[in-house]
Design a protein around this motif. Structure first.
Motif, PDB file in Angstrom:
ATOM      1  N   LYS A 106      -9.037  -4.266  77.337  1.00  0.00           N
ATOM      2  CA  LYS A 106      -7.859  -5.134  77.226  1.00  0.00           C
ATOM      3  C   LYS A 106      -6.709  -4.604  78.074  1.00  0.00           C
ATOM      4  O   LYS A 106      -6.068  -5.353  78.815  1.00  0.00           O
ATOM      5  CB  LYS A 106      -7.432  -5.240  75.761  1.00  0.00           C
ATOM      6  CG  LYS A 106      -6.144  -6.035  75.560  1.00  0.00           C
ATOM      7  CD  LYS A 106      -5.704  -5.995  74.098  1.00  0.00           C
ATOM      8  CE  LYS A 106      -4.348  -6.666  73.920  1.00  0.00           C
ATOM      9  NZ  LYS A 106      -3.889  -6.598  72.506  1.00  0.00           N
ATOM     10  N   GLU A 107      -6.432  -3.306  77.964  1.00  0.00           N
ATOM     11  CA  GLU A 107      -5.335  -2.732  78.753  1.00  0.00           C
ATOM     12  C   GLU A 107      -5.638  -2.803  80.241  1.00  0.00           C
ATOM     13  O   GLU A 107      -4.754  -3.081  81.054  1.00  0.00           O
ATOM     14  CB  GLU A 107      -5.078  -1.276  78.342  1.00  0.00           C
ATOM     15  CG  GLU A 107      -3.911  -0.653  79.102  1.00  0.00           C
ATOM     16  CD  GLU A 107      -3.485   0.688  78.551  1.00  0.00           C
ATOM     17  OE1 GLU A 107      -2.868   1.464  79.317  1.00  0.00           O
ATOM     18  OE2 GLU A 107      -3.747   0.966  77.365  1.00  0.00           O
ATOM     19  N   MET A 108      -6.891  -2.570  80.610  1.00  0.00           N
ATOM     20  CA  MET A 108      -7.277  -2.677  82.017  1.00  0.00           C
ATOM     21  C   MET A 108      -7.025  -4.088  82.543  1.00  0.00           C
ATOM     22  O   MET A 108      -6.466  -4.279  83.628  1.00  0.00           O
ATOM     23  CB  MET A 108      -8.756  -2.301  82.164  1.00  0.00           C
ATOM     24  CG  MET A 108      -9.303  -2.402  83.594  1.00  0.00           C
ATOM     25  SD  MET A 108      -9.963  -4.036  84.009  1.00  0.00           S
ATOM     26  CE  MET A 108     -11.432  -4.065  83.009  1.00  0.00           C
ATOM     27  N   ALA A 109      -7.416  -5.089  81.770  1.00  0.00           N
ATOM     28  CA  ALA A 109      -7.236  -6.484  82.185  1.00  0.00           C
ATOM     29  C   ALA A 109      -5.761  -6.845  82.295  1.00  0.00           C
ATOM     30  O   ALA A 109      -5.341  -7.508  83.253  1.00  0.00           O
ATOM     31  CB  ALA A 109      -7.940  -7.413  81.193  1.00  0.00           C
ATOM     32  N   LEU A 110      -4.961  -6.404  81.332  1.00  0.00           N
ATOM     33  CA  LEU A 110      -3.534  -6.717  81.353  1.00  0.00           C
ATOM     34  C   LEU A 110      -2.827  -6.018  82.518  1.00  0.00           C
ATOM     35  O   LEU A 110      -1.947  -6.603  83.165  1.00  0.00           O
ATOM     36  CB  LEU A 110      -2.884  -6.315  80.025  1.00  0.00           C
ATOM     37  CG  LEU A 110      -3.222  -7.211  78.830  1.00  0.00           C
ATOM     38  CD1 LEU A 110      -2.684  -6.601  77.541  1.00  0.00           C
ATOM     39  CD2 LEU A 110      -2.653  -8.619  79.031  1.00  0.00           C
ATOM     40  N   ARG A 111      -3.204  -4.788  82.794  1.00  0.00           N
ATOM     41  CA  ARG A 111      -2.605  -4.079  83.934  1.00  0.00           C
ATOM     42  C   ARG A 111      -2.958  -4.772  85.244  1.00  0.00           C
ATOM     43  O   ARG A 111      -2.115  -4.902  86.135  1.00  0.00           O
ATOM     44  CB  ARG A 111      -3.095  -2.627  83.958  1.00  0.00           C
ATOM     45  CG  ARG A 111      -2.420  -1.718  82.951  1.00  0.00           C
ATOM     46  CD  ARG A 111      -2.706  -0.268  83.299  1.00  0.00           C
ATOM     47  NE  ARG A 111      -2.034   0.650  82.397  1.00  0.00           N
ATOM     48  CZ  ARG A 111      -1.703   1.896  82.707  1.00  0.00           C
ATOM     49  NH1 ARG A 111      -1.981   2.369  83.919  1.00  0.00           N
ATOM     50  NH2 ARG A 111      -1.105   2.676  81.853  1.00  0.00           N
ATOM     51  N   THR A 112      -4.203  -5.204  85.363  1.00  0.00           N
ATOM     52  CA  THR A 112      -4.627  -5.909  86.577  1.00  0.00           C
ATOM     53  C   THR A 112      -3.850  -7.212  86.738  1.00  0.00           C
ATOM     54  O   THR A 112      -3.414  -7.562  87.839  1.00  0.00           O
ATOM     55  CB  THR A 112      -6.137  -6.193  86.520  1.00  0.00           C
ATOM     56  OG1 THR A 112      -6.843  -4.952  86.415  1.00  0.00           O
ATOM     57  CG2 THR A 112      -6.601  -6.932  87.768  1.00  0.00           C
ATOM     58  N   TRP A 113      -3.675  -7.944  85.643  1.00  0.00           N
ATOM     59  CA  TRP A 113      -2.900  -9.186  85.666  1.00  0.00           C
ATOM     60  C   TRP A 113      -1.460  -8.918  86.110  1.00  0.00           C
ATOM     61  O   TRP A 113      -0.911  -9.648  86.947  1.00  0.00           O
ATOM     62  CB  TRP A 113      -2.925  -9.828  84.281  1.00  0.00           C
ATOM     63  CG  TRP A 113      -1.967 -10.983  84.147  1.00  0.00           C
ATOM     64  CD1 TRP A 113      -2.149 -12.264  84.570  1.00  0.00           C
ATOM     65  CD2 TRP A 113      -0.654 -10.934  83.566  1.00  0.00           C
ATOM     66  NE1 TRP A 113      -1.039 -13.031  84.288  1.00  0.00           N
ATOM     67  CE2 TRP A 113      -0.109 -12.239  83.675  1.00  0.00           C
ATOM     68  CE3 TRP A 113       0.102  -9.932  82.971  1.00  0.00           C
ATOM     69  CZ2 TRP A 113       1.165 -12.553  83.203  1.00  0.00           C
ATOM     70  CZ3 TRP A 113       1.370 -10.235  82.492  1.00  0.00           C
ATOM     71  CH2 TRP A 113       1.894 -11.526  82.612  1.00  0.00           C
ATOM     72  N   ALA A 114      -0.831  -7.872  85.555  1.00  0.00           N
ATOM     73  CA  ALA A 114       0.547  -7.541  85.918  1.00  0.00           C
ATOM     74  C   ALA A 114       0.654  -7.193  87.402  1.00  0.00           C
ATOM     75  O   ALA A 114       1.606  -7.590  88.087  1.00  0.00           O
ATOM     76  CB  ALA A 114       1.049  -6.370  85.059  1.00  0.00           C
TER      77      ALA A 114
END
Length: 263
Positions: A106-114
């Motif tokens: 989840k954190e990986m996906a959110l960081r990539t989105w940001a």
């Protein structure tokens, strides 16, 4: 081209770095340092700074040559290493952390989105600056159709991006363990050298967010080919660096006998 135009490009990049540093300070004051929000904001700012400078580096490379481009990239990479903190503006570093069990999917996906939001949205600022045409090198660039940097087949391009990313990540991991004097300069030199080596083949991006912000939808490759080269190629290279760096023979080669035993 005149040195005045080069000076304007340099000034723009300095301005982008200054604005990003101010944004980081404001973010630290306004946001609680607990939780994921400040982490995402830091990633978005870093990605915006990276992509804004690299948009201008395209102008530098086109008009003043790859050597001048490499000098600017080398200096910028050193600066980013000093001010970004935990941000990387690059999704595969978080993928490596997921593989190593140090962060969640989840954190990986959110960081990539940001990172994608910061990197892609900053183009409008760059476009306005180019539209003002302060430098002769900016004439006609604001609304010009972009061309892909891929000069080889997508699969060869993916191999180039993947192998170069693998080498870059192995170098960074080695430097983080060895901690040599001037480590940031060495890391920057290796990264810049690999970018220059791949420049005339795949563009030498080694960062999916950077490649997408600068070259998504450009003439010369399809969107699927872009994903194959700059996302799949680079990410596989980075992920392979994790198990490869753990191999005893590789650690002995990169770290030496003593460090290999200590690590």
């Amino acid at each position: 081209m005149s040195l005045t135009s080069l000076g304007i490009s340099a000034g723009f990049m300095v301005g982008c770095c200054t604005a990003a540093q101010i944004a980081r300070r404001v973010s630290q004051r306004l946001l609680s340092q607990d939780g994921l929000v400040p982490v995402l904001m830091n990633e978005a700012i870093a990605a915006a700074e990276l992509c804004a400078c690299c948009f201008e580096l395209i102008i530098v490379a086109d008009n003043f040559g790859v050597a001048t481009y490499a000098i600017f990239l080398f200096l910028l990479t050193i600066w980013w290493g000093k001010v970004w903190g935990d941000a990387s503006a690059c999704p595969y570093t978080h993928m490596e952390e997921v593989l190593e069990g140090r962060t969640s999917f989840k954190e990986m996906a959110l960081r990539t989105w940001a990172e994608l939001m910061g990197g892609c949205c900053v183009y409008r600022i760059v476009q306005v600056f180019w539209w003002l045409e302060f430098a002769e090198t900016h004439k006609g660039r604001a609304f010009e159709e972009c061309n892909a940097d891929l000069q080889v087949s997508p699969y060869v391009g993916a191999a180039i991006e993947g192998v170069a990313t693998l080498l870059c990540r192995l170098a960074s991991k080695t430097i983080s363990v060895q901690e040599p004097k001037f480590s940031s300069y060495i890391d920057s030199f290796i990264g810049t050298s690999l970018v220059v080596a791949a420049f005339n083949f795949s563009g030498g991006y080694f960062n999916p967010v950077l490649a997408t912000a600068l070259k998504w939808g450009c003439r010369g490759h399809s969107n699927l080919e872009h994903i194959i080269v700059y996302w799949i190629g680079a990410c596989i290279g980075a992920l392979l660096s994790v198990p490869i760096f753990k191999l005893r023979a590789v650690r002995r080669l990169l770290l030496g006998e003593e460090k290999e035993k200590q690590a």
